[in-house]
Design a protein around this motif. Structure first.
Motif, PDB file in Angstrom:
ATOM      1  N   LEU A  57       0.821  -1.218   0.000  1.00 18.22           N
ATOM      2  CA  LEU A  57       0.000   0.000   0.000  1.00 18.22           C
ATOM      3  C   LEU A  57       0.850   1.261   0.000  1.00 18.22           C
ATOM      4  CD1 LEU A  57      -2.828  -1.075   2.486  1.00 18.22           C
ATOM      5  CD2 LEU A  57      -2.808  -1.196  -0.017  1.00 18.22           C
ATOM      6  N   LYS A  58       2.179   1.067   0.116  1.00 16.72           N
ATOM      7  CA  LYS A  58       3.116   2.199   0.142  1.00 16.72           C
ATOM      8  C   LYS A  58       2.599   3.255   1.121  1.00 16.72           C
ATOM      9  CE  LYS A  58       4.986   1.190  -4.399  1.00 16.72           C
ATOM     10  NZ  LYS A  58       5.557   1.718  -5.642  1.00 16.72           N
ATOM     11  N   MET A  59       2.517   4.523   0.700  1.00 14.50           N
ATOM     12  CA  MET A  59       2.015   5.563   1.593  1.00 14.50           C
ATOM     13  C   MET A  59       0.815   6.269   0.955  1.00 14.50           C
ATOM     14  SD  MET A  59       4.321   8.453   3.606  1.00 14.50           S
ATOM     15  CE  MET A  59       3.967   9.791   2.472  1.00 14.50           C
ATOM     16  N   TYR A  60       0.045   5.479   0.196  1.00 13.49           N
ATOM     17  CA  TYR A  60      -1.073   6.054  -0.539  1.00 13.49           C
ATOM     18  C   TYR A  60      -2.280   6.349   0.343  1.00 13.49           C
ATOM     19  CZ  TYR A  60       1.015   5.199  -5.130  1.00 13.49           C
ATOM     20  OH  TYR A  60       1.823   5.217  -6.239  1.00 13.49           O
ATOM     21  N   PHE A  61      -2.538   5.498   1.338  1.00  6.01           N
ATOM     22  CA  PHE A  61      -3.782   5.583   2.107  1.00  6.01           C
ATOM     23  C   PHE A  61      -3.558   6.241   3.467  1.00  6.01           C
ATOM     24  CE2 PHE A  61      -5.682   1.417   0.146  1.00  6.01           C
ATOM     25  CZ  PHE A  61      -5.764   2.041  -1.083  1.00  6.01           C
ATOM     26  N   SER A  62      -4.597   6.888   3.961  1.00 14.09           N
ATOM     27  CA  SER A  62      -4.603   7.307   5.363  1.00 14.09           C
ATOM     28  C   SER A  62      -4.820   6.072   6.229  1.00 14.09           C
ATOM     29  CB  SER A  62      -5.736   8.305   5.609  1.00 14.09           C
ATOM     30  OG  SER A  62      -6.997   7.648   5.502  1.00 14.09           O
ATOM     31  N   HIS A  63      -4.700   6.254   7.549  1.00 21.18           N
ATOM     32  CA  HIS A  63      -4.909   5.123   8.462  1.00 21.18           C
ATOM     33  C   HIS A  63      -6.344   4.610   8.353  1.00 21.18           C
ATOM     34  CE1 HIS A  63      -3.658   2.700  11.890  1.00 21.18           C
ATOM     35  NE2 HIS A  63      -4.831   2.944  12.442  1.00 21.18           N
ATOM     36  N   VAL A  64      -7.296   5.526   8.343  1.00 23.23           N
ATOM     37  CA  VAL A  64      -8.707   5.131   8.257  1.00 23.23           C
ATOM     38  C   VAL A  64      -8.987   4.413   6.937  1.00 23.23           C
ATOM     39  CG1 VAL A  64     -11.067   6.024   8.085  1.00 23.23           C
ATOM     40  CG2 VAL A  64      -9.507   6.923   9.828  1.00 23.23           C
ATOM     41  N   HIS A  65      -8.423   4.949   5.856  1.00 20.74           N
ATOM     42  CA  HIS A  65      -8.626   4.344   4.538  1.00 20.74           C
ATOM     43  C   HIS A  65      -8.004   2.945   4.480  1.00 20.74           C
ATOM     44  CE1 HIS A  65      -8.387   4.972  -0.139  1.00 20.74           C
ATOM     45  NE2 HIS A  65      -8.956   3.844   0.200  1.00 20.74           N
ATOM     46  N   THR A  66      -6.838   2.796   5.082  1.00 18.56           N
ATOM     47  CA  THR A  66      -6.164   1.498   5.102  1.00 18.56           C
ATOM     48  C   THR A  66      -7.039   0.434   5.753  1.00 18.56           C
ATOM     49  OG1 THR A  66      -3.942   2.465   5.156  1.00 18.56           O
ATOM     50  CG2 THR A  66      -4.172   0.219   5.983  1.00 18.56           C
ATOM     51  N   LEU A  67      -7.595   0.762   6.910  1.00 17.72           N
ATOM     52  CA  LEU A  67      -8.402  -0.227   7.626  1.00 17.72           C
ATOM     53  C   LEU A  67      -9.722  -0.501   6.923  1.00 17.72           C
ATOM     54  CD1 LEU A  67      -7.680   0.695  11.339  1.00 17.72           C
ATOM     55  CD2 LEU A  67      -6.483  -0.863   9.796  1.00 17.72           C
ATOM     56  N   ALA A  68     -10.276   0.513   6.270  1.00 16.73           N
ATOM     57  CA  ALA A  68     -11.489   0.286   5.479  1.00 16.73           C
ATOM     58  C   ALA A  68     -11.180  -0.645   4.310  1.00 16.73           C
ATOM     59  CB  ALA A  68     -12.038   1.623   4.973  1.00 16.73           C
ATOM     60  N   TRP A  69     -10.026  -0.443   3.673  1.00 18.49           N
ATOM     61  CA  TRP A  69      -9.594  -1.325   2.585  1.00 18.49           C
ATOM     62  C   TRP A  69      -9.410  -2.753   3.101  1.00 18.49           C
ATOM     63  CZ3 TRP A  69      -5.291  -4.333   1.665  1.00 18.49           C
ATOM     64  CH2 TRP A  69      -5.046  -4.729   0.341  1.00 18.49           C
ATOM     65  N   CYS A  70      -8.801  -2.900   4.258  1.00 15.51           N
ATOM     66  CA  CYS A  70      -8.594  -4.228   4.842  1.00 15.51           C
ATOM     67  C   CYS A  70      -9.914  -4.936   5.119  1.00 15.51           C
ATOM     68  CB  CYS A  70      -7.774  -4.121   6.127  1.00 15.51           C
ATOM     69  SG  CYS A  70      -6.034  -3.687   5.900  1.00 15.51           S
ATOM     70  N   ARG A  71     -10.886  -4.193   5.630  1.00 16.82           N
ATOM     71  CA  ARG A  71     -12.190  -4.804   5.895  1.00 16.82           C
ATOM     72  C   ARG A  71     -12.839  -5.290   4.601  1.00 16.82           C
ATOM     73  NH1 ARG A  71     -12.382  -0.593   9.785  1.00 16.82           N
ATOM     74  NH2 ARG A  71     -13.405   0.815   8.311  1.00 16.82           N
ATOM     75  N   GLU A  72     -12.739  -4.479   3.551  1.00 20.41           N
ATOM     76  CA  GLU A  72     -13.345  -4.872   2.277  1.00 20.41           C
ATOM     77  C   GLU A  72     -12.609  -6.065   1.675  1.00 20.41           C
ATOM     78  OE1 GLU A  72     -14.934  -2.925  -1.935  1.00 20.41           O
ATOM     79  OE2 GLU A  72     -13.898  -1.663  -0.466  1.00 20.41           O
ATOM     80  N   VAL A  73     -11.289  -6.084   1.780  1.00 23.70           N
ATOM     81  CA  VAL A  73     -10.512  -7.202   1.256  1.00 23.70           C
ATOM     82  C   VAL A  73     -10.873  -8.488   1.989  1.00 23.70           C
ATOM     83  CG1 VAL A  73      -8.174  -8.185   1.175  1.00 23.70           C
ATOM     84  CG2 VAL A  73      -8.590  -5.861   0.347  1.00 23.70           C
ATOM     85  N   ARG A  74     -10.976  -8.424   3.300  1.00 20.41           N
ATOM     86  CA  ARG A  74     -11.336  -9.632   4.046  1.00 20.41           C
ATOM     87  C   ARG A  74     -12.710 -10.138   3.633  1.00 20.41           C
ATOM     88  NH1 ARG A  74     -11.101 -10.745  10.604  1.00 20.41           N
ATOM     89  NH2 ARG A  74     -11.956 -12.858  10.494  1.00 20.41           N
ATOM     90  N   ALA A  75     -13.660  -9.222   3.456  1.00 21.32           N
ATOM     91  CA  ALA A  75     -15.006  -9.623   3.073  1.00 21.32           C
ATOM     92  C   ALA A  75     -15.029 -10.245   1.677  1.00 21.32           C
ATOM     93  CB  ALA A  75     -15.945  -8.423   3.130  1.00 21.32           C
ATOM     94  N   LEU A  76     -14.207  -9.708   0.765  1.00 23.18           N
ATOM     95  CA  LEU A  76     -14.216 -10.178  -0.616  1.00 23.18           C
ATOM     96  C   LEU A  76     -13.432 -11.470  -0.806  1.00 23.18           C
ATOM     97  CD1 LEU A  76     -13.792  -6.956  -2.810  1.00 23.18           C
ATOM     98  CD2 LEU A  76     -15.674  -8.596  -2.917  1.00 23.18           C
TER      99      LEU A  76
END
Length: 258
Positions: free
Chosen positions: A11-30
């Protein structure tokens, strides 16, 4: 036994902390229960920023692995701003990336530094994701010789210290990083084939994988087939659905080769 494929996502440094965790939640669900992961055909490794490592690990669950984008050459000591391998292992990391082209060009990391980081990862039970690649575009055979020599030098400190373990070697030609498309297919297969030949039968680094990065995205793995053992994804995995598509490709390749 190592899985058949490795899919890494930095993820390099593209996402904020909140965005990172939201992405992680979506990845786990998918993809948390994707058949390619459930069958053991693939290891999916996510590399967020240092502050997100612990919550990302908790959010992604046990089926998806977490790695660091860097680590210190030392395990502890008066090194302000550094993070050592023992702490990364303690918080649940399984992998650590070393030698990315951006750290070489922007921060001046040398082969000597990268080799020491690779050794530090192995010393602490982490799988190094070792980035190798030529700076300028050349013919495939010349590139293969260049990166083969680079990997040989990077493994020197680990061999000297008697360290051994599994590696993930990420071939990332510098000239392809950030471009709209990956390097040409014949270039990738030639270079990755040479790296796989170098590692095949190496008793110090058993079950190692050679994967491709450098503007890698959905569709590339299907085109490459079994000439590589996975992909190292960057911005093309920012959409979790694109990541799911890559895992679909892994599952299809597994079924074809079964």
């Amino acid at each position: 036994m190592a899985p058949g494929f490795t899919i890494g996502v930095s993820l390099k440094m593209y996402f904020s902390h909140v965005h990172t965790l939201a992405w992680c939640r979506e990845v786990r669900a998918l993809v948390g229960s994707h058949p390619a992961i459930r069958s053991g055909a693939v290891e999916l490794v996510v590399l967020p920023t240092f502050p997100a490592l612990v919550p990302a690990h908790l959010t992604l669950g046990e089926a998806i692995r977490v790695g660091a984008q860097d680590l210190s050459v030392a395990d502890d000591g008066p090194l302000t701003g550094e993070v050592g391998g023992p702490e990364l292992a303690e918080i649940g990391c399984s992998h650590a990336e070393v030698g990315h082209a951006e750290r070489r060009t922007l921060l001046g990391e040398t082969d000597r530094t990268v080799g020491k980081k690779l050794a530090a990862a192995l010393r602490n039970g982490l799988v190094p994701i070792v980035c190798v690649g030529e700076a300028d575009q050349t013919d495939p055979e010349s590139a293969a010789r260049t990166v083969s020599e680079e990997l040989h030098h990077l493994l020197g400190p680990a061999r000297a210290d008697g360290l051994h373990g599994r590696l993930v070697v990420a071939y990332e030609p510098h000239w392809a990083i950030g471009r709209p498309e990956s390097a040409p297919l014949d270039h990738i297969t030639t270079v990755c084939g040479r790296l796989r030949d170098d590692l095949r039968g190496d008793a110090d680094f058993p079950d190692s994988h050679v994967i491709y990065g450098g503007s890698a995205g959905p569709g590339l793995l299907s085109a490459l087939g079994d000439s590589v053992q996975g992909l190292f994804l960057g911005r093309f995995a920012h959409d979790p659905h694109a990541l799911a598509h890559v895992l679909d490709e892994v599952h299809t390749l597994k079924e074809v080769n079964a």
